[in-house]
Design a protein around this motif. Structure first.
Motif, PDB file in Angstrom:
ATOM      1  N   ASN A 159    -114.070 -30.705   7.144  1.00  0.00           N
ATOM      2  CA  ASN A 159    -114.684 -31.602   6.147  1.00  0.00           C
ATOM      3  C   ASN A 159    -116.114 -31.180   5.818  1.00  0.00           C
ATOM      4  O   ASN A 159    -116.509 -31.153   4.651  1.00  0.00           O
ATOM      5  CB  ASN A 159    -114.688 -33.047   6.645  1.00  0.00           C
ATOM      6  N   PHE A 160    -116.894 -30.850   6.839  1.00  0.00           N
ATOM      7  CA  PHE A 160    -118.278 -30.463   6.614  1.00  0.00           C
ATOM      8  C   PHE A 160    -118.372 -29.124   5.889  1.00  0.00           C
ATOM      9  O   PHE A 160    -119.192 -28.944   4.993  1.00  0.00           O
ATOM     10  CB  PHE A 160    -119.045 -30.399   7.937  1.00  0.00           C
ATOM     11  N   ILE A 161    -117.528 -28.182   6.283  1.00  0.00           N
ATOM     12  CA  ILE A 161    -117.567 -26.860   5.665  1.00  0.00           C
ATOM     13  C   ILE A 161    -117.178 -26.950   4.194  1.00  0.00           C
ATOM     14  O   ILE A 161    -117.830 -26.349   3.334  1.00  0.00           O
ATOM     15  CB  ILE A 161    -116.656 -25.882   6.428  1.00  0.00           C
ATOM     16  N   VAL A 162    -116.149 -27.710   3.898  1.00  0.00           N
ATOM     17  CA  VAL A 162    -115.727 -27.859   2.500  1.00  0.00           C
ATOM     18  C   VAL A 162    -116.821 -28.544   1.688  1.00  0.00           C
ATOM     19  O   VAL A 162    -117.133 -28.128   0.566  1.00  0.00           O
ATOM     20  CB  VAL A 162    -114.396 -28.638   2.411  1.00  0.00           C
ATOM     21  N   ALA A 163    -117.441 -29.567   2.245  1.00  0.00           N
ATOM     22  CA  ALA A 163    -118.509 -30.272   1.535  1.00  0.00           C
ATOM     23  C   ALA A 163    -119.695 -29.346   1.265  1.00  0.00           C
ATOM     24  O   ALA A 163    -120.212 -29.289   0.141  1.00  0.00           O
ATOM     25  CB  ALA A 163    -118.959 -31.487   2.334  1.00  0.00           C
ATOM     26  N   ILE A 164    -120.126 -28.602   2.264  1.00  0.00           N
ATOM     27  CA  ILE A 164    -121.251 -27.676   2.097  1.00  0.00           C
ATOM     28  C   ILE A 164    -120.907 -26.592   1.090  1.00  0.00           C
ATOM     29  O   ILE A 164    -121.716 -26.234   0.232  1.00  0.00           O
ATOM     30  CB  ILE A 164    -121.662 -27.080   3.458  1.00  0.00           C
ATOM     31  N   TYR A 165    -119.683 -26.080   1.168  1.00  0.00           N
ATOM     32  CA  TYR A 165    -119.240 -25.040   0.248  1.00  0.00           C
ATOM     33  C   TYR A 165    -119.258 -25.553  -1.193  1.00  0.00           C
ATOM     34  O   TYR A 165    -119.771 -24.880  -2.093  1.00  0.00           O
ATOM     35  CB  TYR A 165    -117.837 -24.574   0.643  1.00  0.00           C
TER      36      TYR A 165
ATOM     37  N   ALA B 215    -122.826 -25.936  -2.429  1.00  0.00           N
ATOM     38  CA  ALA B 215    -123.434 -24.633  -2.704  1.00  0.00           C
ATOM     39  C   ALA B 215    -122.915 -24.046  -4.017  1.00  0.00           C
ATOM     40  O   ALA B 215    -123.703 -23.551  -4.834  1.00  0.00           O
ATOM     41  CB  ALA B 215    -123.161 -23.671  -1.550  1.00  0.00           C
ATOM     42  N   ILE B 216    -121.614 -24.122  -4.240  1.00  0.00           N
ATOM     43  CA  ILE B 216    -121.047 -23.594  -5.474  1.00  0.00           C
ATOM     44  C   ILE B 216    -121.542 -24.399  -6.677  1.00  0.00           C
ATOM     45  O   ILE B 216    -121.840 -23.839  -7.739  1.00  0.00           O
ATOM     46  CB  ILE B 216    -119.499 -23.599  -5.409  1.00  0.00           C
ATOM     47  N   GLY B 217    -121.678 -25.702  -6.505  1.00  0.00           N
ATOM     48  CA  GLY B 217    -122.204 -26.540  -7.578  1.00  0.00           C
ATOM     49  C   GLY B 217    -123.640 -26.191  -7.924  1.00  0.00           C
ATOM     50  O   GLY B 217    -124.014 -26.107  -9.095  1.00  0.00           O
ATOM     51  N   LEU B 218    -124.466 -25.953  -6.906  1.00  0.00           N
ATOM     52  CA  LEU B 218    -125.859 -25.582  -7.154  1.00  0.00           C
ATOM     53  C   LEU B 218    -125.958 -24.227  -7.838  1.00  0.00           C
ATOM     54  O   LEU B 218    -126.777 -24.045  -8.747  1.00  0.00           O
ATOM     55  CB  LEU B 218    -126.646 -25.576  -5.838  1.00  0.00           C
ATOM     56  N   VAL B 219    -125.153 -23.281  -7.401  1.00  0.00           N
ATOM     57  CA  VAL B 219    -125.147 -21.967  -8.047  1.00  0.00           C
ATOM     58  C   VAL B 219    -124.706 -22.103  -9.500  1.00  0.00           C
ATOM     59  O   VAL B 219    -125.261 -21.469 -10.394  1.00  0.00           O
ATOM     60  CB  VAL B 219    -124.244 -20.978  -7.273  1.00  0.00           C
ATOM     61  N   GLY B 220    -123.718 -22.958  -9.753  1.00  0.00           N
ATOM     62  CA  GLY B 220    -123.254 -23.167 -11.114  1.00  0.00           C
ATOM     63  C   GLY B 220    -124.299 -23.836 -11.993  1.00  0.00           C
ATOM     64  O   GLY B 220    -124.445 -23.498 -13.170  1.00  0.00           O
TER      65      GLY B 220
END
Length: 51
Positions: free
Chosen positions: A27-33, A36-41
């Motif tokens: 759950n934590f890894i998916v949330a962080i991922y 991160a992808i949202g911020l890069v986008g």
């Protein structure tokens, strides 16, 4: 010789390894991922360069 690294495959690899080691972290890894992808986008990957 130039080596160009992308952020997304590295994050995916790290997340996959951590999930295999400790499945309860999924759950934590998916949330962080996703964050991160949202911020890069939002801010663009053009400002991030690995040389």
């Amino acid at each position: 010789m130039n080596l160009h690294l992308s952020l997304t495959p590295l994050l995916s690899l790290l997340a996959g390894i951590l999930i295999l080691i400790m499945p309860k972290l999924l759950n934590f890894i998916v949330a962080i991922y996703l964050i991160a992808i949202g911020l890069v986008g939002l801010f663009g990957a053009g400002a991030i360069r690995f040389n």
